[in-house]
Design a protein around this motif. Structure first.
Motif, mmCIF file in Angstrom:
data_model
loop_
_atom_site.group_PDB
_atom_site.id
_atom_site.type_symbol
_atom_site.label_atom_id
_atom_site.label_comp_id
_atom_site.label_asym_id
_atom_site.label_seq_id
_atom_site.Cartn_x
_atom_site.Cartn_y
_atom_site.Cartn_z
ATOM 1 N N ALA A 27 -0.371 -55.404 -17.815
ATOM 2 C CA ALA A 27 0.748 -55.959 -16.902
ATOM 3 C C ALA A 27 1.457 -57.621 -17.958
ATOM 4 N N GLN A 28 0.255 -57.535 -18.703
ATOM 5 C CA GLN A 28 0.720 -58.714 -19.620
ATOM 6 C C GLN A 28 1.132 -58.281 -20.973
ATOM 7 N N LEU A 29 1.308 -57.151 -20.706
ATOM 8 C CA LEU A 29 2.450 -55.920 -22.096
ATOM 9 C C LEU A 29 3.672 -56.230 -21.285
ATOM 10 N N GLY A 30 3.939 -56.717 -19.921
ATOM 11 C CA GLY A 30 4.914 -56.496 -19.484
ATOM 12 C C GLY A 30 5.964 -56.137 -19.004
ATOM 13 N N MET A 31 5.090 -54.910 -18.020
ATOM 14 C CA MET A 31 4.773 -53.334 -17.253
ATOM 15 C C MET A 31 4.979 -54.331 -16.175
ATOM 16 N N ARG A 32 5.674 -53.627 -15.261
ATOM 17 C CA ARG A 32 5.796 -53.147 -13.958
ATOM 18 C C ARG A 32 4.193 -53.192 -12.929
ATOM 19 N N VAL A 33 3.577 -52.627 -12.532
ATOM 20 C CA VAL A 33 2.657 -51.841 -12.690
ATOM 21 C C VAL A 33 1.999 -51.795 -11.202
ATOM 22 N N ALA A 34 1.647 -50.072 -10.678
ATOM 23 C CA ALA A 34 1.078 -50.217 -9.434
ATOM 24 C C ALA A 34 -0.646 -50.019 -9.547
ATOM 25 N N LEU A 35 -1.677 -50.177 -8.882
ATOM 26 C CA LEU A 35 -2.473 -49.880 -8.686
ATOM 27 C C LEU A 35 -2.613 -49.384 -7.533
ATOM 28 N N VAL A 36 -3.662 -48.169 -7.343
ATOM 29 C CA VAL A 36 -4.225 -47.133 -6.165
ATOM 30 C C VAL A 36 -5.165 -47.587 -5.942
ATOM 31 N N GLU A 37 -5.867 -47.943 -4.666
ATOM 32 C CA GLU A 37 -7.348 -47.117 -4.909
ATOM 33 C C GLU A 37 -7.837 -47.388 -3.635
ATOM 34 N N ARG A 38 -8.452 -45.668 -3.310
ATOM 35 C CA ARG A 38 -8.720 -45.411 -1.699
ATOM 36 C C ARG A 38 -9.952 -46.014 -1.188
ATOM 37 N N ASP A 39 -10.885 -46.927 -2.043
ATOM 38 C CA ASP A 39 -11.800 -47.922 -1.702
ATOM 39 C C ASP A 39 -12.194 -48.803 -1.543
ATOM 40 N N ARG A 40 -12.577 -49.582 -2.830
ATOM 41 C CA ARG A 40 -12.614 -50.642 -3.228
ATOM 42 C C ARG A 40 -12.127 -51.459 -4.315
ATOM 43 N N LEU A 41 -11.382 -52.664 -4.589
ATOM 44 C CA LEU A 41 -11.569 -52.674 -5.966
ATOM 45 C C LEU A 41 -12.514 -52.706 -6.429
ATOM 46 N N GLY A 42 -12.679 -52.244 -7.564
ATOM 47 C CA GLY A 42 -13.962 -52.039 -9.024
ATOM 48 C C GLY A 42 -14.488 -51.504 -8.974
ATOM 49 N N GLY A 43 -14.523 -50.642 -8.032
ATOM 50 C CA GLY A 43 -14.851 -48.564 -8.159
ATOM 51 C C GLY A 43 -16.098 -48.552 -8.209
ATOM 52 N N ILE A 44 -16.893 -47.680 -8.452
ATOM 53 C CA ILE A 44 -17.640 -47.263 -8.186
ATOM 54 C C ILE A 44 -18.727 -48.666 -9.241
ATOM 55 N N CYS A 45 -18.422 -48.267 -9.994
ATOM 56 C CA CYS A 45 -19.009 -49.530 -11.095
ATOM 57 C C CYS A 45 -19.930 -51.123 -10.441
ATOM 58 N N LEU A 46 -18.440 -51.070 -9.991
ATOM 59 C CA LEU A 46 -18.732 -52.568 -9.170
ATOM 60 C C LEU A 46 -19.550 -52.741 -7.918
ATOM 61 N N ASN A 47 -18.849 -51.355 -7.558
ATOM 62 C CA ASN A 47 -19.467 -51.765 -6.108
ATOM 63 C C ASN A 47 -21.185 -50.552 -5.478
ATOM 64 N N TRP A 48 -20.926 -49.718 -6.375
ATOM 65 C CA TRP A 48 -21.930 -48.958 -6.485
ATOM 66 C C TRP A 48 -22.992 -48.729 -7.163
ATOM 67 N N GLY A 49 -22.630 -48.807 -8.275
ATOM 68 C CA GLY A 49 -23.285 -48.503 -9.836
ATOM 69 C C GLY A 49 -23.448 -49.781 -10.536
ATOM 70 N N CYS A 50 -23.119 -49.960 -11.795
ATOM 71 C CA CYS A 50 -23.144 -51.217 -12.318
ATOM 72 C C CYS A 50 -24.045 -52.456 -12.054
ATOM 73 N N ILE A 51 -23.095 -53.053 -11.105
ATOM 74 C CA ILE A 51 -23.662 -54.637 -10.938
ATOM 75 C C ILE A 51 -23.981 -54.521 -9.724
ATOM 76 N N PRO A 52 -24.292 -53.493 -9.057
ATOM 77 C CA PRO A 52 -25.527 -53.787 -7.729
ATOM 78 C C PRO A 52 -27.255 -53.680 -8.305
ATOM 79 N N THR A 53 -27.175 -52.413 -9.156
ATOM 80 C CA THR A 53 -28.496 -51.794 -9.868
ATOM 81 C C THR A 53 -28.914 -52.865 -10.780
ATOM 82 N N LYS A 54 -28.087 -53.510 -11.197
ATOM 83 C CA LYS A 54 -28.927 -53.948 -12.073
ATOM 84 C C LYS A 54 -28.918 -55.612 -11.542
ATOM 85 N N ALA A 55 -29.152 -55.987 -10.247
ATOM 86 C CA ALA A 55 -29.195 -56.730 -9.104
ATOM 87 C C ALA A 55 -30.224 -56.794 -9.197
#
Length: 469
Positions: A27-55
């Protein structure tokens, strides 16, 4: 929504650390962007991996420090720990960051489509919502796959969420089991061992390969093995799991090593034997996108065998790391905009981090790999037991190890075990990116007292000039 509103320059499937970062940069480079996600934004890392495990690891670390409080002149009588509260806190942190990504999508005018994407052509996707109803279709000149990975399971061992767990169930357990057998001594297994041991669980790690963290430097993993064992974690390396029998409230795990077998009993079993890519995207196989062992095969532009379809992160192969996915996401969209101006991702400059205590972090070649590749090397070591700051923190375990080419002075690898190792490795990453030598690291003035001084001292050690040991 009209047809023009469903036509994009780039569609990204998967909103983990690879997909959402790629979307923002595009988007910063001027593209029109679509993002498709079946669960939650942030994916496994943010929701079920990197972030909660570090907490959870932070809660475990504070608990461990409180048990040592008298060393610092603090008396913490009647110390109590509530693991359920730690789990709730970890979920709150993940939720906060997921909402932050929602804001970033709005800020950068990225169109977010909730649901499952299916290819109907190389430039078109059908989106099915969580209610299994169609959310319509979108078209894009290019499509980027960033679907990540999921825990690898053991054949014939179903996950029940009570006795047999993956990392997802382990971070939601809400109770502290009396005992846990962890199958797999990689980063995930070691981190959960550290969490649960701190809360009083009797933990046994079973690892098939000769060492825990088998891709790290052997000298470093030997130090970590000793540290975790000292804490009370039982570690069985070079050990194969033969059978797991799940009964009422416990599991019997039959293991063997060097021809000898034994039976381990655990209230819980955590399966931490790696991850497998989410390559089962609808329509992908029919388009003829080439895969290897489940990973999408890509070239240096991260483009698949089908023109206009790209893959990054876990889906594109090892190492399966969030920061690797993010960096690839930035590189791939910049290559779309300026094909000749972007340097490909160098796998040797991707840091690896394990967030147990003490932490382990590394970048580049291990000592064994450097020798195997034929390098004449100089190795410099500096123990944290000689660091003024480490001594004041009461965190003297571990060391910084620098491996340099003896002929040209190139830094081939840096390996750290100790407090805040995952922060300290950034200096090594920058040094390698700038092609700095140990002489130049040593010539950089490191503030005193800091843990970072150990990096300068280890660099000096490769030159035979260390000061404080």
């Amino acid at each position: 929504m009209g047809s023009d509103e469903r036509t994009f320059d780039l569609a990204v499937i998967g909103a983990g650390p690879g997909g959402y970062v790629a979307s923002i940069r595009a988007a910063q480079l001027g593209m029109r962007v679509a993002l498709v996600e079946r669960d939650r934004l942030g994916g496994i890392c943010l929701n079920w991996g990197c972030i909660p495990t570090k907490a959870l690891l932070q809660s475990a670390h504070i608990l461990s420090l409180m048990r040592r409080a008298e060393e610092f002149g603090i008396h913490a009588d009647n110390l109590r720990a509530d693991f359920g509260v730690a789990v709730t806190r970890s979920r709150e942190k993940a939720e906060r960051l997921s909402k932050g990504i929602e804001y970033l999508m709005r800020k950068n005018k990225v169109a977010v489509f909730p649901g499952e994407a299916r290819f109907t052509s190389a430039t078109a996707l059908e989106i099915t919502g969580r209610d299994e109803k169609s959310n319509g279709s979108i078209r894009a000149e290019r499509i980027l796959l960033a679907t990540g990975s999921r825990p690898r399971l053991l054949p014939g061992l179903p996950i029940d969420g009570k006795v047999v767990l993956t990392s997802t169930e382990a971070m939601l357990l809400g109770r502290v089991p009396a005992s846990m057998i962890i199958i797999g001594g990689g980063a995930i297994g070691v981190e959960f061992a550290d969490i649960y041991q701190a809360y009083g669980t009797a933990v046994t790690i079973v690892e098939l390969l000769p060492t825990i963290l088998p891709y790290e430097d052997e000298e470093i993993t030997a130090l970590l093995h000793r540290s975790l064992t000292k804490k009370g974690i039982r570690i069985l390396t070079g050990t194969k799991v033969e059978q797991v029998i799940v009964g009422a409230g416990e599991a019997k795990v039959r293991v063997s090593s060097n021809g000898d077998s034994q039976e381990l009993l655990g209230e819980t079993v955590l399966v931490a034997v790696g991850r497998v890519p989410n390559s089962e995207v609808g329509g992908l196989k029919e388009l003829g996108v080439a895969t290897k062992n489940g990973y999408v095969a890509v070239n240096e532009r991260m483009e698949s065998s089908v023109a206009g379809i790209y893959a990054i992160g876990d889906l594109a192969g090892a190492p399966l790391l969030a920061h690797k996915a993010s960096h690839e996401g930035i590189v791939v969209v910049e290559k779309m905009a300026k094909p000749d101006d972007v340097t490909p991702v160098d796998p040797r400059r991707i840091p690896s981090c394990t967030y147990c205590y003490p932490q382990v972090a590394s970048i580049g070649l291990t000592e064994a790999k450097a020798k195997a590749e034929g390098h004449a090397i100089r190795v410099g070591r500096f123990p944290f037991s000689a660091s003024g700051m480490a001594i004041t923190l009461g965190e003297t375990e571990g060391m910084v190890k620098v491996i340099a080419d003896a002929t040209h002075g190139e830094i081939l690898g840096v390996h750290i075990m100790g407090a805040h190792a995952t922060e300290l490795i950034a200096e090594a990453g920058l040094a390698m990116a700038l092609e700095a030598t140990p002489e130049e690291i040593a010539g950089s003035i490191h503030a005193h007292p800091t843990l970072s001084e150990a990096m300068g001292e280890a660099a000096l050690a490769t030159l035979g000039r260390t000061i404080h040991v």
